[in-house]
Design a protein around this motif. Structure first.
Motif, mmCIF file in Angstrom:
data_model
loop_
_atom_site.group_PDB
_atom_site.id
_atom_site.type_symbol
_atom_site.label_atom_id
_atom_site.label_comp_id
_atom_site.label_asym_id
_atom_site.label_seq_id
_atom_site.Cartn_x
_atom_site.Cartn_y
_atom_site.Cartn_z
ATOM 1 N N HIS A 160 60.863 -113.309 -57.097
ATOM 2 C CA HIS A 160 60.132 -114.481 -56.615
ATOM 3 C C HIS A 160 59.239 -114.075 -55.433
ATOM 4 C CE1 HIS A 160 59.297 -118.475 -54.995
ATOM 5 N NE2 HIS A 160 59.702 -118.959 -56.155
ATOM 6 N N PRO A 161 57.986 -114.546 -55.385
ATOM 7 C CA PRO A 161 57.099 -114.175 -54.281
ATOM 8 C C PRO A 161 57.701 -114.466 -52.903
ATOM 9 C CG PRO A 161 55.846 -115.260 -55.985
ATOM 10 C CD PRO A 161 57.289 -115.356 -56.407
ATOM 11 N N CYS A 166 55.369 -126.453 -57.869
ATOM 12 C CA CYS A 166 56.210 -125.465 -57.187
ATOM 13 C C CYS A 166 56.142 -125.716 -55.682
ATOM 14 C CB CYS A 166 55.705 -124.059 -57.503
ATOM 15 S SG CYS A 166 56.566 -122.810 -56.531
ATOM 16 N N PHE A 200 56.572 -123.901 -53.296
ATOM 17 C CA PHE A 200 56.058 -122.757 -52.533
ATOM 18 C C PHE A 200 54.553 -122.580 -52.713
ATOM 19 C CE2 PHE A 200 55.822 -117.986 -51.875
ATOM 20 C CZ PHE A 200 56.037 -118.037 -50.507
ATOM 21 N N HIS A 201 53.902 -123.445 -53.533
ATOM 22 C CA HIS A 201 52.504 -123.152 -53.894
ATOM 23 C C HIS A 201 51.558 -123.206 -52.697
ATOM 24 C CE1 HIS A 201 51.529 -127.614 -54.404
ATOM 25 N NE2 HIS A 201 50.443 -127.162 -53.836
ATOM 26 N N TYR A 233 49.748 -116.348 -55.221
ATOM 27 C CA TYR A 233 49.497 -116.316 -56.660
ATOM 28 C C TYR A 233 49.446 -117.707 -57.281
ATOM 29 C CZ TYR A 233 50.665 -111.557 -55.640
ATOM 30 O OH TYR A 233 50.677 -110.312 -55.081
ATOM 31 N N ALA A 234 49.370 -118.733 -56.453
ATOM 32 C CA ALA A 234 49.425 -120.102 -56.977
ATOM 33 C C ALA A 234 48.237 -120.386 -57.901
ATOM 34 C CB ALA A 234 49.449 -121.086 -55.821
ATOM 35 N N PRO A 283 58.533 -125.223 -61.439
ATOM 36 C CA PRO A 283 59.214 -124.171 -62.212
ATOM 37 C C PRO A 283 60.723 -124.350 -62.144
ATOM 38 C CG PRO A 283 58.437 -123.299 -60.111
ATOM 39 C CD PRO A 283 58.019 -124.734 -60.153
ATOM 40 N N CYS A 288 59.999 -119.357 -60.882
ATOM 41 C CA CYS A 288 58.567 -119.068 -60.727
ATOM 42 C C CYS A 288 57.953 -118.958 -62.114
ATOM 43 C CB CYS A 288 58.375 -117.762 -59.942
ATOM 44 S SG CYS A 288 56.658 -117.198 -59.931
ATOM 45 N N HIS A 289 56.807 -119.600 -62.325
ATOM 46 C CA HIS A 289 56.155 -119.544 -63.633
ATOM 47 C C HIS A 289 55.754 -118.115 -64.004
ATOM 48 C CE1 HIS A 289 56.096 -123.830 -63.783
ATOM 49 N NE2 HIS A 289 55.249 -123.971 -62.785
ATOM 50 N N LEU A 305 54.738 -110.983 -62.091
ATOM 51 C CA LEU A 305 54.796 -110.555 -60.693
ATOM 52 C C LEU A 305 55.814 -109.434 -60.484
ATOM 53 C CD1 LEU A 305 54.529 -113.955 -58.818
ATOM 54 C CD2 LEU A 305 52.817 -112.186 -59.016
HETATM 55 FE FE1 SF4 Z 1 53.873 -118.845 -56.557
HETATM 56 FE FE2 SF4 Z 1 53.319 -120.290 -58.734
HETATM 57 FE FE3 SF4 Z 1 55.443 -118.699 -58.710
HETATM 58 FE FE4 SF4 Z 1 55.424 -120.918 -57.243
HETATM 59 S S1 SF4 Z 1 55.367 -120.811 -59.480
HETATM 60 S S2 SF4 Z 1 56.118 -118.923 -56.580
HETATM 61 S S3 SF4 Z 1 53.304 -121.008 -56.587
HETATM 62 S S4 SF4 Z 1 53.299 -118.072 -58.563
#
Ligand code: SF4
Length: 353
Positions: free
Chosen positions: A255-256, A293, A295-296, A301-302, A311, A324-325, A330
């Motif tokens: 996860h980012p 999400c 965290f976007h 990477y949003a 997600p 995370c999608h 990633l």
């Molecule tokens: Fe980032 Fe999108 Fe993954 Fe959320 S779903 S962590 S915004 S890439």
């Protein structure tokens, strides 16, 4: 179940009131649909920035904070086939089960009454929890003190006569009095000098082996979590964004947010040229969680889908869940560089932890 504890879709929402009539105008969603399992005899780490909901979750498990929704299934000692939903228990039954669940807080000096001698600090909770004779109570207290490396000479002294590490030993001895099998450790070494942290951590490991304890370890210190925990869950805005075996999470975060948390850990011997990695901005308010999400608003990477679609936590590898999608893509470097390298252009302060 072979799990000591299983949480299903747990929610802890605090109402926000305003005006003369204290009308409810919103809610702080401190814990927002968390599910996890803690195997018997394991140490489960819960990590995340301040305000991510990890302490609210820990307190809800012990019913110190009543959850708004969801269930907490606990397997009591000697009842291997039966689980109890703590959220559905009457106060009397919950009191009886509380002996099996204890907590050790971050600051031992504020967790124990500084005006009382150690013998009173240990005697009072034991008297409230168990019907023992005075001799049995003395024996139990002596056993607990010995287990944490203190002697009965400590009984006549006051908390201020001990060092921080010794005070935390007293707090652990108090937690052991009722012979629990599950202990929540809420940042148990964060308030201690670095020199005594390892001693307390080793004591906790030794007690776990001797007594077969199951721990929930709440911490923002990732190096301590890596040292102590078998499994880890990373929380962001009241939700789990990644969970799995500790070594897998630390060696291959997907996860980012987890990647940035790990990249921000200070290194004992920083390589020349390695820049500080910083998360952008503060987390949004848990009163106003972003759509899609959560965290976007801080994620490099949003995409449009991240802004609209939440997600789900799904297993990418065995026992390794990620919300995370784009976790699959990633996992590999993309956009001409790894996420860590890209993250180095971000700004963040360690103070946000
Ligand atoms: Fe980032 Fe999108 Fe993954 Fe959320 S779903 S962590 S915004 S890439």
């Amino acid at each position: 179940m072979s799990d000591r504890l299983r949480i299903e879709n747990l929610e802890v929402h605090y109402p926000v009131r305003k005006g003369v009539f204290r009308r409810v105008v919103g809610a702080v969603r401190a814990v927002d649909g968390v599910s996890l399992s803690i195997p018997t005899g394991a140490t489960f780490g819960l990590v995340g920035e301040s305000g991510c909901g990890k302490s609210s979750l820990a307190r809800a498990i012990l019913q110190l904070q009543k959850p708004t929704g969801g269930s907490i299934l606990f397997k009591a000692e000697g009842k291997e086939d039966a689980v109890t939903d703590l959220t559905a228990l009457s106060p009397r039954k919950l009191r009886a089960l509380r002996r099996e669940m204890q907590i050790v807080f971050q600051d031992p000096y504020s967790a124990i009454n500084p005006r009382l001698r150690v013998k009173t600090i240990l005697n009072e909770p034991l008297r409230a929890m168990e019907s023992l004779s005075a001799t049995e109570r003395s024996d139990r207290i002596a056993q607990s003190l010995r287990a944490v490396g203190l002697t009965e000479a400590a009984l006549e002294r006051f908390p201020h006569q001990f060092s921080g590490g010794q005070r935390q030993r007293i707090a652990i001895a108090r937690a052991l009095l009722s012979r629990p099998n599950f202990i929540v450790l809420d940042e148990p070494v964060s308030a201690l000098d670095v020199s005594v942290r390892a001693q307390i951590l080793n004591l906790l490991i030794q007690l776990q082996r001797q007594l077969g304890l199951t721990y929930l370890f709440v911490s923002h210190d990732l190096s301590v979590v890596r040292y102590l925990c078998d499994q880890v869950a990373v929380m962001y805005l009241g939700r789990i964004v990644e969970s799995g075996p500790t070594e897998r999470i630390f060696s291959n975060p997907l996860h980012p947010y987890t990647k940035l948390l790990l990249a921000a850990v200070p290194m004992p011997r920083p390589r020349r040229g390695r820049k500080a990695v910083k998360l952008q901005g503060d987390p949004p308010s848990p009163m106003n969680i972003p759509s899609g999400c959560p965290f976007h608003t801080r994620c490099l990477y949003a995409t449009e889908m991240c802004r609209t679609t939440k997600p789900l936590l799904r297993d990418l590898e065995a026992l390794h869940g990620v919300a995370c999608h784009y976790a699959e893509s990633l996992a590999q470097p993309r956009h001409g560089g790894s996420i860590t390298a890209n993250a180095q252009i971000m700004t963040m302060s360690h103070a946000s932890f």
